[in-house]
Design an enzyme around this catalytic site. Sequence first.
Site, PDB file in Angstrom:
ATOM      1  N   LEU A   1     -21.606 -31.193  -0.884  1.00  0.00           N
ATOM      2  CA  LEU A   1     -20.700 -30.134  -1.314  1.00  0.00           C
ATOM      3  C   LEU A   1     -19.270 -30.389  -0.872  1.00  0.00           C
ATOM      4  O   LEU A   1     -19.022 -31.111   0.094  1.00  0.00           O
ATOM      5  CB  LEU A   1     -21.169 -28.775  -0.798  1.00  0.00           C
ATOM      6  CG  LEU A   1     -21.126 -28.564   0.711  1.00  0.00           C
ATOM      7  CD1 LEU A   1     -20.241 -27.392   1.049  1.00  0.00           C
ATOM      8  CD2 LEU A   1     -22.525 -28.336   1.231  1.00  0.00           C
ATOM      9  N   CYS A   2     -18.358 -29.827  -1.650  1.00  0.00           N
ATOM     10  CA  CYS A   2     -16.925 -29.867  -1.327  1.00  0.00           C
ATOM     11  C   CYS A   2     -16.348 -28.514  -1.727  1.00  0.00           C
ATOM     12  O   CYS A   2     -17.059 -27.513  -1.744  1.00  0.00           O
ATOM     13  CB  CYS A   2     -16.241 -31.047  -2.022  1.00  0.00           C
ATOM     14  SG  CYS A   2     -16.227 -30.940  -3.820  1.00  0.00           S
ATOM     15  N   HIS A   3     -15.066 -28.455  -2.070  1.00  0.00           N
ATOM     16  CA  HIS A   3     -14.440 -27.186  -2.415  1.00  0.00           C
ATOM     17  C   HIS A   3     -14.843 -26.703  -3.809  1.00  0.00           C
ATOM     18  O   HIS A   3     -15.358 -25.610  -3.970  1.00  0.00           O
ATOM     19  CB  HIS A   3     -12.919 -27.307  -2.296  1.00  0.00           C
ATOM     20  CG  HIS A   3     -12.200 -25.996  -2.385  1.00  0.00           C
ATOM     21  ND1 HIS A   3     -10.847 -25.925  -2.508  1.00  0.00           N
ATOM     22  CD2 HIS A   3     -12.638 -24.708  -2.387  1.00  0.00           C
ATOM     23  CE1 HIS A   3     -10.485 -24.642  -2.567  1.00  0.00           C
ATOM     24  NE2 HIS A   3     -11.562 -23.895  -2.494  1.00  0.00           N
TER      25      HIS A   3
END
Length: 107
Positions: free
Chosen positions: A64-66
């Site tokens: 996951l990231c932003h």
Amino acid sequence: MLDFEISPAQAAALLKENKARFIDVREPWEFSTAQIAGSVLMPMGDVPARAHQELDPDERLVILCHHGARSLNTAVWLRNQGFEQAQSLRGGIDAWSAEVDPSVARY
């Protein structure tokens, strides 16, 4: 083979059942701003050096990231390295906050 992306709801079910490891590829300041409990911080730039030492190729990984772009790139890279169960969280932590856990800060 698994899709390259997983929805926030599907990822939440895996997390609840402890059936996946969440790898957060954002920067430390982003991780300190908002995070999913139990996720492991591994900034995208560190993944090539750390993946084979810290991750199990047979483990289900949710990256996951932003918003989902960095995590998708990382998931594709991991798949090419033999981590066949790596998936990107579609929409990133922003979608997680909107769809699964509104207590996670949005930024």
